[in-house]
Design an enzyme around this catalytic site. Sequence first.
Site, PDB file in Angstrom:
ATOM      1  NE  ARG A  88      -3.850   2.522   0.951  1.00 33.64           N
ATOM      2  CZ  ARG A  88      -3.892   3.488   0.714  1.00 33.64           C
ATOM      3  NH1 ARG A  88      -2.351   3.577   0.137  1.00 33.64           N
ATOM      4  NH2 ARG A  88      -4.390   4.566   0.816  1.00 33.64           N
ATOM      5  CD  GLU A  96     -11.045   3.354  -2.855  1.00 30.59           C
ATOM      6  OE1 GLU A  96     -10.841   1.720  -3.348  1.00 30.59           O
ATOM      7  OE2 GLU A  96      -9.910   3.683  -1.747  1.00 30.59           O
ATOM      8  NE  ARG A 130      -3.825  -2.591   2.458  1.00 32.54           N
ATOM      9  CZ  ARG A 130      -4.865  -1.729   2.290  1.00 32.54           C
ATOM     10  NH1 ARG A 130      -4.766  -1.380   0.317  1.00 32.54           N
ATOM     11  NH2 ARG A 130      -4.909  -0.389   2.532  1.00 32.54           N
TER      12      ARG A 130
END
Length: 193
Positions: A88, A96, A130
């Site tokens: 990330r 998004e 992540r």
Amino acid sequence: MAKRKRKKQSGVEKNIRTILAIIIALVTLFGGSKIYDLDLFPTETPDNKQTEAIIVKPNDKLNGKIIRISDGDTVVLLDSLGAHHKIRLDGVDCPETGQDFGTKATNFTKDLCIDKHITVDIIGRDQYQRILGVVHADGININEELLKNGLAWRYKYNKSPRYLELEEDARHRKINIWSMKNPVAPWDFRKNN
């Protein structure tokens, strides 16, 4: 009854992997940054397992290549040992998928990363485990490029003056997300959807 032959790793490949695993374990145990060179190994893992066999810590580095782009700020890196790492991009938040400029941000990251040598400066982990990192593709800082090109917000908790400067410059130039009258921040979009 005939025995089935199983496909095995060559002895040399198995020995190299074992030696590298021992070296990495020792480096991890006794500290220091780790750098992995993708050129030593094939690009696929045995049985295509998506593993993260290497323990990474803040200030470590990962080298490899991007094998998947989830969206503008999330990628999957394949390292030299065949481990997959979900990265990330730290400090930025792209639109998004399904949001205005979401596809454009994804394609922008893809164009900058695919078929390039990738280095990730590891910052830490997020709540989804992540790896948070600054991604460099052939020396280009992808996190900064997204902000500079108006394809990401500076993440609301990020305090980087450089990231703030890049976002404000893109807003001033009214490019991409900043060309819209009232762009919706991705964290608001996620909350409402």
